[in-house]
Design a protein around this motif. Structure first.
Motif, PDB file in Angstrom:
ATOM      1  N   ASN A 163     -68.766 -61.332  16.307  1.00  0.00           N
ATOM      2  CA  ASN A 163     -68.886 -60.181  15.147  1.00  0.00           C
ATOM      3  C   ASN A 163     -68.028 -58.990  15.455  1.00  0.00           C
ATOM      4  O   ASN A 163     -67.697 -58.379  14.495  1.00  0.00           O
ATOM      5  CB  ASN A 163     -70.501 -59.887  14.982  1.00  0.00           C
ATOM      6  CG  ASN A 163     -71.370 -61.002  14.524  1.00  0.00           C
ATOM      7  OD1 ASN A 163     -70.556 -62.078  13.877  1.00  0.00           O
ATOM      8  ND2 ASN A 163     -72.539 -61.097  14.695  1.00  0.00           N
ATOM      9  N   ASN A 208     -65.163 -57.866  13.014  1.00  0.00           N
ATOM     10  CA  ASN A 208     -65.297 -56.525  12.237  1.00  0.00           C
ATOM     11  C   ASN A 208     -63.826 -55.739  12.161  1.00  0.00           C
ATOM     12  O   ASN A 208     -63.292 -55.519  11.208  1.00  0.00           O
ATOM     13  CB  ASN A 208     -66.544 -55.665  12.858  1.00  0.00           C
ATOM     14  CG  ASN A 208     -66.809 -54.556  12.159  1.00  0.00           C
ATOM     15  OD1 ASN A 208     -66.172 -54.242  11.104  1.00  0.00           O
ATOM     16  ND2 ASN A 208     -67.184 -53.660  13.028  1.00  0.00           N
ATOM     17  N   LYS A 265     -60.832 -55.271   9.421  1.00  0.00           N
ATOM     18  CA  LYS A 265     -60.550 -53.734   9.170  1.00  0.00           C
ATOM     19  C   LYS A 265     -59.129 -53.590   9.183  1.00  0.00           C
ATOM     20  O   LYS A 265     -58.488 -53.044   8.134  1.00  0.00           O
ATOM     21  CB  LYS A 265     -61.403 -52.832  10.030  1.00  0.00           C
ATOM     22  CG  LYS A 265     -62.647 -52.083   9.550  1.00  0.00           C
ATOM     23  CD  LYS A 265     -63.024 -50.936  10.536  1.00  0.00           C
ATOM     24  CE  LYS A 265     -64.562 -51.018  10.690  1.00  0.00           C
ATOM     25  NZ  LYS A 265     -64.613 -50.602  11.995  1.00  0.00           N
TER      26      LYS A 265
END
Ligand SMILES: Cc1cc2nc3c(=O)[nH]c(=O)nc-3n(C[C@H](O)[C@H](O)[C@H](O)COP(=O)(O)OP(=O)(O)OC[C@H]3O[C@@H](n4cnc5c(N)ncnc54)[C@H](O)[C@@H]3O)c2cc1C
Length: 486
Positions: free
Chosen positions: A378, A382, A386
């Motif tokens: 995760n 993430n 981005k």
């Protein structure tokens, strides 16, 4: 069982610990001599950190190296060995590698003009003045270079160093660059400085195709080279025992006399003429009998290693980037590098699919090491989202694995500690310690191969040859012309 008994021929029995590049190269070098060679490897595959892993998902196979492995050497003989072993599977790969800094991509090795354009005029002026200041302090006033930070400041200026090399280096090693030995810079970036980087970028690289642009790679992954090497070693009647390791190493009067081992669950005794070790140097010292003197064990206990966590993500996507790998020096991004193995060889991913291999530098003591696989995934996802590289819907599967003692840490005290350990081990006459963990030396696969071949030569001629010069010469590892047989 005594493997030496009742064997009038072959003339020499050799026991090798570790089937990474160093151990295999030693066996490969000895092979023509028809000695009896036995290798003990604690894992179930050859290749050490230079192996290639396979992940099967239904009828699809994804392959990855443990971190991207680019073959580079100043030694033509190594290219010839690889060519002989791999034939047409020894392919040329166009290199593209970049850095992602403060939200922008920069080519690596850095192209100063592109960099100056990306960072803007003010920062560029700061970088130039910082270099001029460092030039005066280190070159004109003679301030000594005591550590890695000094080395970078003296050669590039602190501002450029902070922008690119220092952050990444601290991420790798987990200690400030002022506590890292300058040896690391000498091995990796010797000969490169602010001026050569600019002139290389402006003039030289336009004229000369270098190993920066193209490198050699085994079509089925870096580990293919070692699988081929191992197959030839076994074909010649030698043994590679997996899930096997030394338990106790007896020595007397400067000679190794007996090794008690665990060979795939069975206790076995060896009495070889020569022992060659490529297992971590501190581990080797800890199983000697009698144990080394306390000051040697104390020095070994002070050697530090850096561990790594790897995340391999398989993707329902044809390609993520054109890069072989991308560095992430910024501290706010938790991983240090990602690689897309498909850009090394199409055979690394099934058609229409690709993968990312993500490296985190850490230590067992750090909280990241304790993170669950799901949390690590995760965390990485993430950041990758981005940055704009992948989205959650691209992901097929992910795999997390952790490795210890990956990088020998060149802290300021390592030379003194290593020196007294080596002076002790060098007394053992029928013994070679080789390779990256074996000598606590931050070297690439080519240097481990060279050390293995050197040990083979020493054993064959009964001369004690010294691997100290291999990989320790001050060479800039990105340098080198691409010649016909490389
Ligand atoms: C992330 C990463 C990226 C890299 N990128 C590159 C690159 O681009 N180019 C390049 O040339 N090199 C690269 N390298 C370096 C390269 O992997 C090493 O230089 C090379 O693997 C060293 O070979 P070795 O045989 O010395 O040691 P290892 O590869 O560490 O082999 C040692 C072997 O000994 C075994 N062993 C350990 N303990 C025992 C024991 N007690 N008993 C029996 N066996 C044992 C291990 O399982 C292993 O198989 C990279 C390394 C890493 C980690």
């Amino acid at each position: 069982m005594d493997s030496n008994k009742n064997t009038p021929y072959p003339q020499k029995n050799i026991l090798i610990l570790g089937a990474g590049p160093a151990g295999l190269a030693c066996a490969y070098g000895l092979m023509p001599k028809a000695y009896k060679i036995t290798i003990l490897e604690k894992e179930n595959e050859v290749g050490g950190f230079a192996k290639t892993l396979e992940f099967k998902e239904d009828d699809l196979t994804f392959k990855t190296d443990i971190g991207p492995h680019r073959f580079f050497s100043q030694n033509k003989k190594l290219y010839q060995i690889a060519q002989d072993l791999l034939g047409t599977d020894w392919i040329d790969v166009n290199r593209q590698t970049r850095q992602y800094i403060d939200g922008k991509y920069y080519d690596y090795p850095i192209k100063p003009l592109q960099a100056l354009k990306n960072i803007g005029l003010i920062k560029a002026v700061v970088i130039i003045f910082s270099y001029l200041r460092s030039f005066i302090i280190y070159k004109s006033l003679g301030r000594p270079i005591n550590n890695f930070q000094d080395y970078i400041a003296a050669n590039f200026g602190l501002a450029l160093g902070r922008f690119n090399m220092l952050n990444y280096t601290e991420k790798i090693w987990g200690i400030p660059c002022s506590r890292l030995h300058a040896d690391w810079a000498k091995q990796r970036i010797k000969g490169l400085n602010f001026i050569t980087a600019i002139s290389d970028s402006l003039f030289k690289r336009k004229k000369t195709k270098t190993l920066i642009d193209i490198f050699k790679y085994p079509r089925l992954g870096n580990g293919q080279l070692y699988k081929k090497m191992a197959a030839q070693i076994i074909d010649r009647g030698n043994e590679i025992n997996f899930a096997s390791q030394p338990l106790e190493i007896f020595h007397s009067q400067n000679r190794i006399t007996k090794i008690i081992t665990d060979v795939n669950g069975l206790m076995q005794e060896f009495n070889p003429e020569y022992l060659v070790s490529s297992i971590p140097i501190d581990q080797f010292l800890s199983i000697l009998n009698p144990l080394p003197p306390p000051e040697i064990l104390a020095a070994a206990a002070k050697l530090k290693w850096r561990d790594q966590i790897y995340l391999f993500i398989t993707l329902n996507k044809n390609q993520v980037t054109d890069d072989n790998w991308i560095y992430f020096p910024n501290q706010n991004i938790p991983f240090a590098r990602i690689s897309e193995m498909k850009n090394f060889s199409q055979a690394m991913s099934p058609e229409g699919k690709t993968s990312l291999f993500i490296e985190f530098f850490t230590n067992q003591a750090e909280t990241l090491w304790q993170s669950s696989d799901q949390d690590l995934f995760n965390l990485a996802l993430n950041h990758l989202e981005k940055i704009g590289l992948i989205t959650a819907k691209d992901v097929r599967n992910y795999y997390v694995f952790k490795k210890q003692k990956v990088y020998p840490v060149y802290d300021l005290n390592y030379p003194a500690n290593l020196k007294i350990i080596k002076s002790y081990l060098n007394q053992l006459e029928n013994f070679y310690y080789i390779g990256r963990p074996g000598r606590f030396q931050y070297n690439n696969q080519d240097h481990s191969l060279e050390m293995g071949l050197l040990a083979a030569q020493g054993i064959e001629t009964d001369k004690k040859l010294n691997p100290d010069q291999i990989g320790n010469s001050d060479e800039y590892f990105e340098n080198g012309k691409l010649n016909n047989n490389s």
